[in-house]
Design a protein around this motif. Structure first.
Motif, PDB file in Angstrom:
ATOM      1  N   VAL A  41     -11.485  -4.974   5.903  1.00 32.42           N
ATOM      2  CA  VAL A  41     -11.419  -3.554   5.555  1.00 32.42           C
ATOM      3  C   VAL A  41     -12.747  -3.147   4.944  1.00 32.42           C
ATOM      4  O   VAL A  41     -13.212  -3.778   3.979  1.00 32.42           O
ATOM      5  N   ALA A  42     -13.361  -2.129   5.514  1.00 28.11           N
ATOM      6  CA  ALA A  42     -14.620  -1.595   4.993  1.00 28.11           C
ATOM      7  C   ALA A  42     -14.361  -0.212   4.415  1.00 28.11           C
ATOM      8  O   ALA A  42     -13.669   0.603   5.017  1.00 28.11           O
ATOM      9  N   GLY A  43     -14.908   0.063   3.252  1.00 30.37           N
ATOM     10  CA  GLY A  43     -14.731   1.367   2.626  1.00 30.37           C
ATOM     11  C   GLY A  43     -14.591   1.227   1.119  1.00 30.37           C
ATOM     12  O   GLY A  43     -14.647   0.119   0.566  1.00 30.37           O
ATOM     13  N   PRO A  44     -14.443   2.343   0.433  1.00 28.11           N
ATOM     14  CA  PRO A  44     -14.306   3.697   0.995  1.00 28.11           C
ATOM     15  C   PRO A  44     -15.648   4.320   1.373  1.00 28.11           C
ATOM     16  O   PRO A  44     -16.662   4.042   0.758  1.00 28.11           O
ATOM     17  N   PHE A  45     -15.611   5.175   2.421  1.00 23.44           N
ATOM     18  CA  PHE A  45     -16.773   5.941   2.853  1.00 23.44           C
ATOM     19  C   PHE A  45     -16.478   7.417   2.596  1.00 23.44           C
ATOM     20  O   PHE A  45     -15.411   7.919   2.945  1.00 23.44           O
ATOM     21  N   MET A  46     -17.440   8.109   2.011  1.00 24.61           N
ATOM     22  CA  MET A  46     -17.254   9.519   1.668  1.00 24.61           C
ATOM     23  C   MET A  46     -17.857  10.454   2.713  1.00 24.61           C
ATOM     24  O   MET A  46     -17.742  11.664   2.591  1.00 24.61           O
ATOM     25  N   THR A  47     -18.495   9.907   3.738  1.00 26.35           N
ATOM     26  CA  THR A  47     -19.116  10.728   4.777  1.00 26.35           C
ATOM     27  C   THR A  47     -18.367  10.548   6.094  1.00 26.35           C
ATOM     28  O   THR A  47     -17.582   9.608   6.258  1.00 26.35           O
ATOM     29  N   ASN A  48     -18.645  11.448   7.043  1.00 32.93           N
ATOM     30  CA  ASN A  48     -17.994  11.393   8.351  1.00 32.93           C
ATOM     31  C   ASN A  48     -18.748  10.522   9.349  1.00 32.93           C
ATOM     32  O   ASN A  48     -18.368  10.456  10.516  1.00 32.93           O
ATOM     33  N   SER A  49     -19.822   9.861   8.901  1.00 35.13           N
ATOM     34  CA  SER A  49     -20.583   8.953   9.745  1.00 35.13           C
ATOM     35  C   SER A  49     -20.590   7.578   9.077  1.00 35.13           C
ATOM     36  O   SER A  49     -21.076   7.424   7.955  1.00 35.13           O
ATOM     37  N   ILE A  50     -20.027   6.594   9.768  1.00 34.28           N
ATOM     38  CA  ILE A  50     -19.840   5.259   9.201  1.00 34.28           C
ATOM     39  C   ILE A  50     -20.536   4.244  10.096  1.00 34.28           C
ATOM     40  O   ILE A  50     -20.445   4.323  11.330  1.00 34.28           O
ATOM     41  N   VAL A  51     -21.203   3.275   9.486  1.00 43.32           N
ATOM     42  CA  VAL A  51     -21.867   2.207  10.235  1.00 43.32           C
ATOM     43  C   VAL A  51     -21.291   0.872   9.774  1.00 43.32           C
ATOM     44  O   VAL A  51     -21.386   0.512   8.597  1.00 43.32           O
ATOM     45  N   LEU A  52     -20.681   0.145  10.712  1.00 45.69           N
ATOM     46  CA  LEU A  52     -20.235  -1.224  10.443  1.00 45.69           C
ATOM     47  C   LEU A  52     -21.362  -2.153  10.893  1.00 45.69           C
ATOM     48  O   LEU A  52     -21.621  -2.305  12.086  1.00 45.69           O
ATOM     49  N   SER A  53     -22.049  -2.759   9.936  1.00 38.62           N
ATOM     50  CA  SER A  53     -23.198  -3.608  10.255  1.00 38.62           C
ATOM     51  C   SER A  53     -22.836  -5.074  10.059  1.00 38.62           C
ATOM     52  O   SER A  53     -21.716  -5.419   9.683  1.00 38.62           O
ATOM     53  N   ASP A  54     -23.826  -5.939  10.336  1.00 38.05           N
ATOM     54  CA  ASP A  54     -23.664  -7.396  10.193  1.00 38.05           C
ATOM     55  C   ASP A  54     -22.529  -7.928  11.057  1.00 38.05           C
ATOM     56  O   ASP A  54     -21.794  -8.845  10.666  1.00 38.05           O
ATOM     57  N   LEU A  55     -22.366  -7.353  12.234  1.00 37.58           N
ATOM     58  CA  LEU A  55     -21.372  -7.846  13.183  1.00 37.58           C
ATOM     59  C   LEU A  55     -22.034  -8.802  14.170  1.00 37.58           C
ATOM     60  O   LEU A  55     -23.252  -8.785  14.363  1.00 37.58           O
ATOM     61  N   LYS A  56     -21.225  -9.624  14.792  1.00 35.63           N
ATOM     62  CA  LYS A  56     -21.759 -10.548  15.779  1.00 35.63           C
ATOM     63  C   LYS A  56     -22.192  -9.790  17.026  1.00 35.63           C
ATOM     64  O   LYS A  56     -21.445  -8.925  17.503  1.00 35.63           O
ATOM     65  N   PRO A  57     -23.379 -10.088  17.544  1.00 36.38           N
ATOM     66  CA  PRO A  57     -23.798  -9.403  18.775  1.00 36.38           C
ATOM     67  C   PRO A  57     -22.978  -9.856  19.970  1.00 36.38           C
ATOM     68  O   PRO A  57     -22.460 -10.975  20.010  1.00 36.38           O
ATOM     69  N   LEU A  58     -22.848  -8.946  20.918  1.00 36.61           N
ATOM     70  CA  LEU A  58     -22.125  -9.226  22.170  1.00 36.61           C
ATOM     71  C   LEU A  58     -20.717  -9.751  21.897  1.00 36.61           C
ATOM     72  O   LEU A  58     -20.247 -10.692  22.538  1.00 36.61           O
ATOM     73  N   THR A  59     -20.039  -9.124  20.935  1.00 42.59           N
ATOM     74  CA  THR A  59     -18.682  -9.515  20.553  1.00 42.59           C
ATOM     75  C   THR A  59     -17.806  -8.268  20.558  1.00 42.59           C
ATOM     76  O   THR A  59     -18.221  -7.202  20.115  1.00 42.59           O
ATOM     77  N   VAL A  60     -16.567  -8.405  21.057  1.00 40.35           N
ATOM     78  CA  VAL A  60     -15.638  -7.284  21.117  1.00 40.35           C
ATOM     79  C   VAL A  60     -14.890  -7.183  19.784  1.00 40.35           C
ATOM     80  O   VAL A  60     -14.260  -8.148  19.344  1.00 40.35           O
TER      81      VAL A  60
END
Length: 318
Positions: A177-196
Motif C-alpha cells: 500500500v502506497a500513500g497517502p497522496f494528496m495530489t491527483n498525480s501519483i508515481v509508483l517508483s522502484d518497481l521491477k522493470p518489465l514486470t506486470v
C-alpha cells in the motif's frame, strides 16, 4: 341530533388517517442526496397518494421542500423519492450542515403521520466511491497514475487523499500500500522493470474541521507492465551483442567443419567444367563453315626438332 361518543371519534379519526410511509432512508453516495420511502397503499381511495416532504436545519423550523432554498419541489408529488442532488438548478443541502427530513402521505383530504429521518451531515455520513477517470502510464521501472476525485468539493476544510494497493501479478498474495497522496498525480517508483503489476486505488475524505475521515471504496483491478530502465536496456544490448557474436562464431565454426569434412565434394562442386575449342563451338553454331580449313589456318607450321648426335669410333688397337 345525538353526538357520537368520544370513543367513536377516535375510531373515526383512525379510519380517516392514512398509513404513514414506511422505511424512509437517505442515500448519500459521493455528491448524491436522495430521500426515498415505500409507497402507501391507497386503500378504498380513488385518487393517487401524494407525498409531502419537509426539511429543517439544527436551529430552524420545518419548511416545505418547495424550490426554496434547495431548488427542489417535493410537495404533492406522486413519486416515492425526493432528489436533492446538486445540479445546475438545484443547490442541494450544504454538505457541512445538520439536516433533518420528514415525509407525509395524503389522499383525498386524509393525511398520514409524519415520518422523520434521523439528521445527517453529508461529509460525516457520505459513502465514498472509487476515484474517477483513472489513467495509468507505464514508466521505466515505475507506474504513473492520474485520476479525478470521486466528486467535487467546494470547502477548504475538506480534501481527498489517495491510497494505492499494488502487487506483482505473479505474486497476488503479496500486496503493498502506497500513500497517502494528496495530489491527483501519483508515481509508483522502484518497481521491477518489465514486470506486470496490478493495482487498485481508493480515496479517503478528510474533514479537518471536525477531524473526521471517511474511507472510500477501491477501484476495479487493472494490470500494467513496467518499461525497462537504463540499466536493463544496457544489459539487453550487451546480451544481444554477445548472443549475436556467439551465433556468428558457431555458424562460422560449423561452416569450417563442413568444408574440411567434405573438402573433395566441395572442390568438385566449385570446379569449372571443361570448355570446348572456339572453332568447334563456332562450327556447332554454323555447320556449313569449313572447320578443317579454319584449323589449318590457325595452326602454324613448326619445324622439326633435331638432335645432333656424334659417333665417336675408337680403333680397336687404340
Amino acid at each position: 341530533m345525538a353526538m357520537p361518543a368520544p370513543e367513536n371519534w377516535l375510531f373515526h379519526d383512525s379510519l380517516s388517517q392514512l398509513p404513514a410511509p414506511q422505511n424512509p432512508k437517505i442515500r448519500l453516495y459521493n455528491a448524491e442526496q436522495l430521500l426515498s420511502w415505500e409507497p402507501v397503499p391507497p386503500g378504498n381511495g380513488t385518487g393517487p397518494v401524494v407525498y409531502h416532504v419537509q426539511f429543517k436545519y439544527t436551529t430552524s423550523q420545518w419548511s416545505d421542500v418547495n424550490n426554496n432554498p434547495e431548488g427542489v419541489n417535493c410537495v404533492k408529488i406522486t413519486t416515492t423519492e425526493c432528489n436533492f442532488t446538486k445540479t445546475n438548478i438545484s443547490k442541494g443541502f450544504p454538505m457541512h450542515f445538520n439536516v433533518s427530513l420528514r415525509v407525509q402521505a395524503e389522499l383525498e383530504g386524509r393525511v398520514s403521520a409524519w415520518v422523520t429521518v434521523p439528521w445527517f451531515q453529508h461529509f460525516r455520513n457520505v459513502t465514498i466511491g472509487p476515484p474517477e477517470n483513472i489513467w495509468v502510464t507505464p514508466g521505466e521501472g515505475s507506474l504513473i497514475i492520474k485520476l479525478s476525485p470521486p466528486f467535487d468539493i467546494y470547502d477548504s476544510t475538506v480534501a481527498f487523499q489517495y491510497y494505492v494497493h499494488y502487487w506483482e501479478k505473479e505474486k497476488a498474495g503479496i500486496q503493498k500500500v502506497a500513500g497517502p497522496f494528496m495530489t491527483n498525480s501519483i508515481v509508483l517508483s522502484d518497481l521491477k522493470p518489465l514486470t506486470v503489476y496490478c493495482l487498485q486505488v481508493k480515496a479517503q475524505l478528510l474533514w479537518t474541521m471536525l477531524n473526521i475521515s471517511r474511507p472510500g471504496h477501491l477501484s476495479s483491478i487493472s494490470c500494467y507492465e513496467t518499461m525497462a530502465d537504463a540499466s536493463t536496456k544496457l544489459q539487453q544490448v550487451i546480451l544481444i551483442a554477445i548472443g549475436t557474436f556467439l551465433l556468428l562464431s558457431a555458424m562460422a565454426g560449423a561452416c569450417l567443419f563442413l568444408v574440411l569434412k567434405y573438402r573433395g565434394l566441395v572442390k568438385y562442386w566449385f570446379q569449372s567444367p571443361p570448355s570446348i575449342p572456339v572453332q568447334i563451338e563456332e562450327y556447332l553454331k554454323d555447320p556449313a563453315q569449313p572447320i578443317l580449313d579454319a584449323l589449318d589456318k590457325d595452326s602454324s607450321p613448326t619445324e622439326d626438332a633435331w638432335d645432333s648426335v656424334s659417333v665417336v669410333v675408337f680403333p680397336e688397337k687404340e
